[in-house]
Motif scaffolding. Structure first.
Motif, short mmCIF file in Angstrom:
data_model
loop_
_atom_site.label_atom_id
_atom_site.label_comp_id
_atom_site.label_asym_id
_atom_site.label_seq_id
_atom_site.Cartn_x
_atom_site.Cartn_y
_atom_site.Cartn_z
N VAL A 22 64.12 25.53 -50.25
CA VAL A 22 64.11 24.21 -49.62
C VAL A 22 62.93 24.11 -48.66
N GLU A 23 62.72 25.14 -47.85
CA GLU A 23 61.59 25.12 -46.91
C GLU A 23 60.26 25.01 -47.65
N GLU A 24 60.12 25.72 -48.76
CA GLU A 24 58.88 25.63 -49.55
C GLU A 24 58.69 24.23 -50.12
N ALA A 25 59.76 23.62 -50.61
CA ALA A 25 59.67 22.27 -51.18
C ALA A 25 59.31 21.24 -50.11
N LEU A 26 59.88 21.36 -48.92
CA LEU A 26 59.65 20.36 -47.87
C LEU A 26 58.37 20.60 -47.07
N PRO A 31 53.68 19.33 -50.10
CA PRO A 31 55.14 19.23 -50.11
C PRO A 31 55.61 18.63 -51.43
N LEU A 32 56.70 19.17 -51.97
CA LEU A 32 57.23 18.69 -53.24
C LEU A 32 58.35 17.69 -53.06
N ALA A 33 58.85 17.56 -51.84
CA ALA A 33 59.98 16.68 -51.58
C ALA A 33 59.89 16.18 -50.14
N SER A 34 60.62 15.10 -49.87
CA SER A 34 60.73 14.57 -48.51
C SER A 34 62.20 14.33 -48.22
N ALA A 35 62.58 14.49 -46.97
CA ALA A 35 63.97 14.26 -46.58
C ALA A 35 63.99 13.56 -45.23
N LEU A 36 64.98 12.70 -45.04
CA LEU A 36 65.19 11.98 -43.79
C LEU A 36 66.64 12.22 -43.38
N LEU A 37 66.83 12.74 -42.17
CA LEU A 37 68.18 12.97 -41.64
C LEU A 37 68.46 11.93 -40.57
N VAL A 38 69.70 11.46 -40.49
CA VAL A 38 70.12 10.49 -39.48
C VAL A 38 71.16 11.15 -38.59
N GLU A 39 70.94 11.09 -37.28
CA GLU A 39 71.88 11.65 -36.31
C GLU A 39 72.56 10.54 -35.54
N ASP A 40 73.82 10.79 -35.15
CA ASP A 40 74.50 9.84 -34.27
C ASP A 40 74.21 10.24 -32.82
N GLU A 41 74.83 9.54 -31.87
CA GLU A 41 74.57 9.78 -30.46
C GLU A 41 74.93 11.20 -30.03
N ALA A 42 75.88 11.81 -30.71
CA ALA A 42 76.32 13.17 -30.36
C ALA A 42 75.41 14.24 -30.98
N GLY A 43 74.46 13.82 -31.81
CA GLY A 43 73.56 14.77 -32.45
C GLY A 43 74.07 15.30 -33.78
N ASP A 44 75.18 14.75 -34.27
CA ASP A 44 75.71 15.16 -35.57
C ASP A 44 74.95 14.45 -36.68
N ILE A 45 74.67 15.15 -37.76
CA ILE A 45 74.00 14.54 -38.91
C ILE A 45 75.01 13.67 -39.64
N VAL A 46 74.68 12.39 -39.79
CA VAL A 46 75.59 11.44 -40.42
C VAL A 46 75.01 10.80 -41.67
N GLY A 47 73.75 11.11 -41.99
CA GLY A 47 73.15 10.52 -43.17
C GLY A 47 71.98 11.35 -43.67
#
Length: 62
Positions: A22-26, A31-47
């Motif tokens: 995964v690290e090699e791809a990103l 880079p072979l891939a892209s990813a977007l993470l969404v965090e809530d106010e508590a810092g938990d990944i929600v998307g």
């Protein structure tokens, strides 16, 4: 780094091996891939959104 044969349906790659792939791809060059993470106010990944560009994936098409 990438396995030469796909793992069987009951075989799971070790975590460290999957993490390295995964690290090699990103973060590889290029880079072979892209990813977007969404965090809530508590810092938990929600998307998560991911994009992978494969060209050509199976050769030319007619």
């Amino acid at each position: 780094m990438w396995p030469t044969t796909p793992p069987s349906s009951t075989e799971i790659q070790p975590f460290e091996e999957r993490q390295a792939q995964v690290e090699e791809a990103l973060f590889g060059s290029p880079p072979l891939a892209s990813a977007l993470l969404v965090e809530d106010e508590a810092g938990d990944i929600v998307g998560l959104a991911a994009y992978l560009f494969l060209w050509p994936s199976a050769g030319p098409t007619a």
